[in-house]
Design a protein around this motif. Structure first.
Motif, PDB file in Angstrom:
ATOM      1  N   UNK A 130     -12.051 -27.613 -11.194  1.00 36.90           N
ATOM      2  CA  UNK A 130     -12.851 -26.525 -10.621  1.00 36.90           C
ATOM      3  C   UNK A 130     -12.362 -25.150 -11.052  1.00 36.90           C
ATOM      4  N   UNK A 131     -11.129 -25.060 -11.515  1.00 33.80           N
ATOM      5  CA  UNK A 131     -10.535 -23.751 -11.809  1.00 33.80           C
ATOM      6  C   UNK A 131     -11.263 -22.991 -12.908  1.00 33.80           C
ATOM      7  N   UNK A 132     -12.027 -23.707 -13.740  1.00 35.00           N
ATOM      8  CA  UNK A 132     -12.814 -23.020 -14.767  1.00 35.00           C
ATOM      9  C   UNK A 132     -13.906 -22.164 -14.129  1.00 35.00           C
ATOM     10  N   UNK A 133     -14.240 -22.488 -12.886  1.00 34.98           N
ATOM     11  CA  UNK A 133     -15.288 -21.770 -12.176  1.00 34.98           C
ATOM     12  C   UNK A 133     -14.732 -20.976 -10.997  1.00 34.98           C
ATOM     13  N   UNK A 134     -13.435 -20.697 -11.020  1.00 31.48           N
ATOM     14  CA  UNK A 134     -12.811 -19.911  -9.958  1.00 31.48           C
ATOM     15  C   UNK A 134     -12.005 -18.780 -10.598  1.00 31.48           C
ATOM     16  N   UNK A 135     -12.080 -17.608  -9.999  1.00 30.34           N
ATOM     17  CA  UNK A 135     -11.389 -16.451 -10.569  1.00 30.34           C
ATOM     18  C   UNK A 135     -10.745 -15.630  -9.466  1.00 30.34           C
ATOM     19  N   UNK A 136      -9.439 -15.510  -9.512  1.00 33.39           N
ATOM     20  CA  UNK A 136      -8.728 -14.657  -8.566  1.00 33.39           C
ATOM     21  C   UNK A 136      -8.988 -13.199  -8.922  1.00 33.39           C
ATOM     22  N   UNK A 137      -9.047 -12.330  -7.918  1.00 31.34           N
ATOM     23  CA  UNK A 137      -9.380 -10.928  -8.189  1.00 31.34           C
ATOM     24  C   UNK A 137      -8.742 -10.015  -7.150  1.00 31.34           C
ATOM     25  N   UNK A 138      -8.628  -8.748  -7.508  1.00 34.29           N
ATOM     26  CA  UNK A 138      -8.171  -7.740  -6.548  1.00 34.29           C
ATOM     27  C   UNK A 138      -8.799  -6.373  -6.825  1.00 34.29           C
ATOM     28  N   UNK A 139      -9.081  -6.050  -8.070  1.00 29.81           N
ATOM     29  CA  UNK A 139      -9.552  -4.713  -8.431  1.00 29.81           C
ATOM     30  C   UNK A 139     -11.025  -4.513  -8.051  1.00 29.81           C
ATOM     31  N   UNK A 140     -11.392  -3.258  -7.826  1.00 33.06           N
ATOM     32  CA  UNK A 140     -12.776  -2.900  -7.534  1.00 33.06           C
ATOM     33  C   UNK A 140     -13.168  -1.751  -8.470  1.00 33.06           C
ATOM     34  N   UNK A 141     -13.523  -2.099  -9.707  1.00 36.45           N
ATOM     35  CA  UNK A 141     -13.859  -1.088 -10.698  1.00 36.45           C
ATOM     36  C   UNK A 141     -15.328  -0.684 -10.576  1.00 36.45           C
ATOM     37  N   UNK A 170      -5.807   5.420  11.087  1.00 35.78           N
ATOM     38  CA  UNK A 170      -4.604   5.494  11.909  1.00 35.78           C
ATOM     39  C   UNK A 170      -3.358   4.980  11.183  1.00 35.78           C
ATOM     40  N   UNK A 171      -3.535   3.964  10.334  1.00 33.18           N
ATOM     41  CA  UNK A 171      -2.367   3.329   9.701  1.00 33.18           C
ATOM     42  C   UNK A 171      -2.607   3.059   8.222  1.00 33.18           C
ATOM     43  N   UNK A 172      -2.827   4.103   7.424  1.00 33.43           N
ATOM     44  CA  UNK A 172      -3.089   3.875   5.999  1.00 33.43           C
ATOM     45  C   UNK A 172      -1.937   3.185   5.281  1.00 33.43           C
ATOM     46  N   UNK A 173      -0.699   3.426   5.768  1.00 32.62           N
ATOM     47  CA  UNK A 173       0.451   2.794   5.115  1.00 32.62           C
ATOM     48  C   UNK A 173       0.407   1.272   5.281  1.00 32.62           C
ATOM     49  N   UNK A 174      -0.053   0.807   6.444  1.00 33.68           N
ATOM     50  CA  UNK A 174      -0.160  -0.634   6.666  1.00 33.68           C
ATOM     51  C   UNK A 174      -1.194  -1.251   5.738  1.00 33.68           C
ATOM     52  N   UNK A 175      -2.320  -0.568   5.581  1.00 30.64           N
ATOM     53  CA  UNK A 175      -3.358  -1.064   4.680  1.00 30.64           C
ATOM     54  C   UNK A 175      -2.841  -1.072   3.247  1.00 30.64           C
ATOM     55  N   UNK A 176      -2.111  -0.036   2.888  1.00 34.56           N
ATOM     56  CA  UNK A 176      -1.549   0.031   1.531  1.00 34.56           C
ATOM     57  C   UNK A 176      -0.594  -1.135   1.282  1.00 34.56           C
ATOM     58  N   UNK A 177       0.245  -1.468   2.268  1.00 37.38           N
ATOM     59  CA  UNK A 177       1.172  -2.589   2.098  1.00 37.38           C
ATOM     60  C   UNK A 177       0.418  -3.913   2.028  1.00 37.38           C
ATOM     61  N   UNK A 178      -0.637  -4.041   2.826  1.00 40.75           N
ATOM     62  CA  UNK A 178      -1.446  -5.259   2.803  1.00 40.75           C
ATOM     63  C   UNK A 178      -2.084  -5.463   1.433  1.00 40.75           C
ATOM     64  N   UNK A 179      -2.701  -4.412   0.907  1.00 40.87           N
ATOM     65  CA  UNK A 179      -3.346  -4.516  -0.400  1.00 40.87           C
ATOM     66  C   UNK A 179      -2.306  -4.762  -1.490  1.00 40.87           C
ATOM     67  N   UNK A 180      -1.173  -4.090  -1.399  1.00 41.61           N
ATOM     68  CA  UNK A 180      -0.120  -4.272  -2.396  1.00 41.61           C
ATOM     69  C   UNK A 180       0.368  -5.714  -2.422  1.00 41.61           C
ATOM     70  N   UNK A 181       0.537  -6.314  -1.240  1.00 40.21           N
ATOM     71  CA  UNK A 181       0.974  -7.708  -1.168  1.00 40.21           C
ATOM     72  C   UNK A 181      -0.069  -8.624  -1.803  1.00 40.21           C
ATOM     73  N   UNK A 182      -1.338  -8.350  -1.534  1.00 43.50           N
ATOM     74  CA  UNK A 182      -2.415  -9.151  -2.122  1.00 43.50           C
ATOM     75  C   UNK A 182      -2.434  -9.018  -3.641  1.00 43.50           C
ATOM     76  N   UNK A 183      -2.298  -7.797  -4.127  1.00 41.73           N
ATOM     77  CA  UNK A 183      -2.340  -7.570  -5.577  1.00 41.73           C
ATOM     78  C   UNK A 183      -1.181  -8.272  -6.266  1.00 41.73           C
TER      79      UNK A 183
END
Length: 235
Positions: free
Chosen positions: A183-194, A139-152
């Protein structure tokens, strides 16, 4: 990821649209316990939270050295925020949990890291993902696109400036900055799904079915929608 797979396996209309983080897990033993290897956990009490990524990683860790989680160890259900206290008091001998709890155990002197349970030939370091309802995408792909874009964009910003990432996390979550820095040596931020992400997600689902956590594996092509992260790849 485990919750997404569980929901999808039950036919719930959930879709993964981005990764959120990788790693963040560790197997901790009580300091001075003499536990120097995974095999040494035989006959010991291990804290865990059922139905989580950490349970799957714990069971995978034990299975790889031939330890049966039912016969060879005692799995004790302990809330995440009670694990440190339970370990320090000797109520459990070990726990597998997420950061910053493992690092806190080390810095506060009652725990040692025994293992980081990442297996690149199967589940790998994947941890959490962004989930939306399928009808929201329809119903709202544009909203999802903006949400993901903000996260990325936010993820890329924090990846480029570790000081900002950790200081903001410390302020917002009330965790000591020194703990987060360690702890940051054991934490990794991510967004991509390859392709590796999708392969590891399927491996996770396979392990969950083998462990009896789900009755059937979901359709991973339906569970993962990569169109939104793909649009951000070249930005």
């Amino acid at each position: 990821m485990a919750l997404a797979i569980q929901a999808a396996s039950r036919g719930e209309p959930v879709v993964l649209v981005a990764a959120l983080c990788n790693k963040c897990s560790a197997l901790v033993v009580r300091k001075g316990s003499g536990l120097a290897s995974i095999q040494d956990l035989k006959g010991r009490r291990i804290g865990y939270v059922p139905g989580t990524m950490h349970e799957i990683l714990l069971r995978e860790t034990l299975a790889r050295v031939g330890l049966d989680p039912v016969k060879d160890v005692s799995l004790v259900r302990v809330d995440f925020f009670d694990m440190g206290t339970a370990l320090a008091k000797g109520d459990i001998d070990a726990f597998l949990s997420g950061e910053p709890l493992p690092t806190q155990a080390v810095l506060q002197g009652y725990g040692d890291i025994l293992a980081y349970p990442y297996f690149d030939d199967s589940v790998g370091p994947i941890n959490a993902g962004m989930i939306v309802r399928r009808d929201t995408i329809e119903k709202s792909p544009q909203k999802v696109e903006r949400l993901v874009a903000a996260h990325v964009r936010a993820t890329r910003t924090l990846q480029s400036d570790k000081t900002v990432w950790l200081s903001e996390a410390s302020k917002r979550f009330g965790v000591d900055l020194a703990v987060l820095e360690a702890a940051s040596k054991n934490m990794e931020l991510a967004w991509d799904m390859d392709d590796t992400f999708v392969r590891q997600l399927a491996a996770l689902g396979s392990r969950m079915k083998a462990l009896g956590m789900i009755e059937r594996e979901p359709d991973y092509n339906a569970l993962v929608d990569r169109r939104f992260v793909s649009k951000m790849g070249g930005e």
